[in-house]
Design a protein around this motif. Structure first.
Motif, PDB file in Angstrom:
ATOM      1  N   ALA A 114       6.769  18.802 -61.920  1.00  7.44           N
ATOM      2  CA  ALA A 114       6.656  19.233 -60.519  1.00  7.44           C
ATOM      3  C   ALA A 114       6.658  18.050 -59.560  1.00  7.44           C
ATOM      4  O   ALA A 114       6.127  16.974 -59.857  1.00  7.44           O
ATOM      5  CB  ALA A 114       5.378  20.042 -60.327  1.00  7.44           C
ATOM      6  N   TYR A 115       7.262  18.288 -58.413  1.00  3.77           N
ATOM      7  CA  TYR A 115       7.155  17.334 -57.313  1.00  3.77           C
ATOM      8  C   TYR A 115       5.747  17.465 -56.746  1.00  3.77           C
ATOM      9  O   TYR A 115       5.226  18.565 -56.632  1.00  3.77           O
ATOM     10  CB  TYR A 115       8.196  17.647 -56.235  1.00  3.77           C
ATOM     11  CG  TYR A 115       9.605  17.520 -56.744  1.00  3.77           C
ATOM     12  CD1 TYR A 115      10.229  16.270 -56.822  1.00  3.77           C
ATOM     13  CD2 TYR A 115      10.321  18.633 -57.159  1.00  3.77           C
ATOM     14  CE1 TYR A 115      11.526  16.146 -57.296  1.00  3.77           C
ATOM     15  CE2 TYR A 115      11.622  18.517 -57.637  1.00  3.77           C
ATOM     16  CZ  TYR A 115      12.212  17.275 -57.704  1.00  3.77           C
ATOM     17  OH  TYR A 115      13.485  17.152 -58.186  1.00  3.77           O
ATOM     18  N   ARG A 116       5.137  16.363 -56.382  1.00  2.00           N
ATOM     19  CA  ARG A 116       3.743  16.370 -55.934  1.00  2.00           C
ATOM     20  C   ARG A 116       3.635  15.868 -54.503  1.00  2.00           C
ATOM     21  O   ARG A 116       4.318  14.929 -54.112  1.00  2.00           O
ATOM     22  CB  ARG A 116       2.892  15.481 -56.838  1.00  2.00           C
ATOM     23  CG  ARG A 116       2.800  16.009 -58.240  1.00  2.00           C
ATOM     24  CD  ARG A 116       2.187  14.972 -59.184  1.00  2.00           C
ATOM     25  NE  ARG A 116       2.098  15.528 -60.519  1.00  2.00           N
ATOM     26  CZ  ARG A 116       1.013  16.088 -61.018  1.00  2.00           C
ATOM     27  NH1 ARG A 116      -0.089  16.134 -60.323  1.00  2.00           N
ATOM     28  NH2 ARG A 116       1.017  16.593 -62.229  1.00  2.00           N
ATOM     29  N   HIS A 117       2.731  16.530 -53.780  1.00  2.00           N
ATOM     30  CA  HIS A 117       2.422  16.105 -52.411  1.00  2.00           C
ATOM     31  C   HIS A 117       0.944  16.368 -52.175  1.00  2.00           C
ATOM     32  O   HIS A 117       0.463  17.470 -52.413  1.00  2.00           O
ATOM     33  CB  HIS A 117       3.264  16.883 -51.394  1.00  2.00           C
ATOM     34  CG  HIS A 117       2.889  16.588 -49.990  1.00  2.00           C
ATOM     35  ND1 HIS A 117       3.223  15.420 -49.356  1.00  2.00           N
ATOM     36  CD2 HIS A 117       2.185  17.314 -49.090  1.00  2.00           C
ATOM     37  CE1 HIS A 117       2.747  15.438 -48.116  1.00  2.00           C
ATOM     38  NE2 HIS A 117       2.106  16.574 -47.929  1.00  2.00           N
ATOM     39  N   GLU A 118       0.236  15.331 -51.735  1.00  2.00           N
ATOM     40  CA  GLU A 118      -1.191  15.492 -51.473  1.00  2.00           C
ATOM     41  C   GLU A 118      -1.448  15.258 -49.995  1.00  2.00           C
ATOM     42  O   GLU A 118      -0.931  14.314 -49.395  1.00  2.00           O
ATOM     43  CB  GLU A 118      -2.003  14.507 -52.315  1.00  2.00           C
ATOM     44  CG  GLU A 118      -3.456  14.863 -52.385  1.00  2.00           C
ATOM     45  CD  GLU A 118      -4.171  14.177 -53.537  1.00  2.00           C
ATOM     46  OE1 GLU A 118      -5.377  14.407 -53.653  1.00  2.00           O
ATOM     47  OE2 GLU A 118      -3.535  13.437 -54.308  1.00  2.00           O
ATOM     48  N   ASP A 119      -2.240  16.157 -49.401  1.00  2.00           N
ATOM     49  CA  ASP A 119      -2.629  16.019 -48.003  1.00  2.00           C
ATOM     50  C   ASP A 119      -4.019  16.620 -47.818  1.00  2.00           C
ATOM     51  O   ASP A 119      -4.729  16.855 -48.795  1.00  2.00           O
ATOM     52  CB  ASP A 119      -1.599  16.668 -47.060  1.00  2.00           C
ATOM     53  CG  ASP A 119      -1.403  18.152 -47.310  1.00  2.00           C
ATOM     54  OD1 ASP A 119      -2.282  18.800 -47.934  1.00  2.00           O
ATOM     55  OD2 ASP A 119      -0.375  18.693 -46.875  1.00  2.00           O
ATOM     56  N   ALA A 120      -4.408  16.885 -46.601  1.00  2.00           N
ATOM     57  CA  ALA A 120      -5.756  17.391 -46.310  1.00  2.00           C
ATOM     58  C   ALA A 120      -6.019  18.763 -46.933  1.00  2.00           C
ATOM     59  O   ALA A 120      -7.170  19.128 -47.168  1.00  2.00           O
ATOM     60  CB  ALA A 120      -5.980  17.455 -44.800  1.00  2.00           C
ATOM     61  N   GLN A 121      -4.964  19.555 -47.195  1.00  2.00           N
ATOM     62  CA  GLN A 121      -5.136  20.877 -47.813  1.00  2.00           C
ATOM     63  C   GLN A 121      -5.343  20.792 -49.323  1.00  2.00           C
ATOM     64  O   GLN A 121      -5.823  21.720 -49.933  1.00  2.00           O
ATOM     65  CB  GLN A 121      -3.928  21.776 -47.524  1.00  2.00           C
ATOM     66  CG  GLN A 121      -3.976  22.465 -46.176  1.00  2.00           C
ATOM     67  CD  GLN A 121      -3.656  21.501 -45.040  1.00  2.00           C
ATOM     68  OE1 GLN A 121      -2.720  20.726 -45.140  1.00  2.00           O
ATOM     69  NE2 GLN A 121      -4.441  21.541 -43.988  1.00  2.00           N
ATOM     70  N   GLY A 122      -4.917  19.707 -49.937  1.00  2.00           N
ATOM     71  CA  GLY A 122      -5.057  19.550 -51.378  1.00  2.00           C
ATOM     72  C   GLY A 122      -3.786  19.019 -52.000  1.00  2.00           C
ATOM     73  O   GLY A 122      -2.928  18.439 -51.323  1.00  2.00           O
ATOM     74  N   LEU A 123      -3.650  19.234 -53.292  1.00  2.00           N
ATOM     75  CA  LEU A 123      -2.489  18.792 -54.048  1.00  2.00           C
ATOM     76  C   LEU A 123      -1.514  19.948 -54.183  1.00  2.00           C
ATOM     77  O   LEU A 123      -1.873  21.007 -54.696  1.00  2.00           O
ATOM     78  CB  LEU A 123      -2.915  18.308 -55.442  1.00  2.00           C
ATOM     79  CG  LEU A 123      -1.789  17.965 -56.404  1.00  2.00           C
ATOM     80  CD1 LEU A 123      -0.979  16.772 -55.899  1.00  2.00           C
ATOM     81  CD2 LEU A 123      -2.359  17.688 -57.796  1.00  2.00           C
TER      82      LEU A 123
END
Length: 179
Positions: A114-123
């Motif tokens: 999976a492509y991953r992106h982390e921000d204030a909402q989570g992973l």
């Protein structure tokens, strides 16, 4: 009025359930979960044992601008992606009122690819795949008529769990008539 995301998701779950049941020749039973707090939409189990799969289904009605199917799952900050041999992701591209393309991806493989992106909402873990050409998820693409056999194959790879035995106990259901 366009379909809501909930309606699209439930439609994918219903079509998956019908196709898996029909193509497994009645050797599996599928149940929908009342709540999917554990990211499980459907539980699949075979007859005569306690081997089972927990399935998270993501459904798309169209391709994105890059002509790919996209599905996402977002986890709370600090949470590890769920990974267990009994946990499977299913990604569906609808074709009108039927399944156009379907991928059955074990959680370990999804977490790896999976492509991953982390921000204030989570992973956020994102699935992006072409329905008709080779890419990282092509090995998990399954023809609709092979969905049931694939689910059975994944269940067969799990350890068999037998129901617990309680010596000297019996379970009786009694239904009282209203007075």
């Amino acid at each position: 009025m366009p379909l809501s995301q909930t309606q699209i998701g439930r439609s994918g779950e219903a079509l998956f359930s019908a196709i898996a049941t029909l193509t497994a020749d009645g050797r599996i039973e599928l149940t929908g979960d009342f709540a999917d707090d554990d990211h499980t939409d459907i539980t699949a189990r075979g007859h005569g044992g306690f081997r089972g799969l927990f399935i998270q289904i993501k459904t798309a009605t169209h391709l994105d601008a890059a002509q790919q199917v996209e599905g996402r799952t977002t986890l709370q900050i600090g949470a590890d992606p769920p990974e267990d041999p009994a946990f499977v992701y299913v990604f569906i591209l609808l074709a009108g009122i039927s399944i156009g393309t379907i991928w059955v991806v074990p959680s370990a493989e999804f977490n790896r690819l999976a492509y991953r992106h982390e921000d204030a909402q989570g992973l956020t873990l994102a699935f992006r795949a072409y329905p008709d050409r080779d890419d990282r998820y092509a090995p998990f693409r399954v023809a609709p008529e092979a969905v049931g056999p694939r689910i059975l194959e994944l269940m067969a790879s799990l350890p068999d769990r037998r129901p617990p035995k309680f010596e000297g106990a019996s379970i009786v259901a009694r239904i009282s008539k209203p007075a």
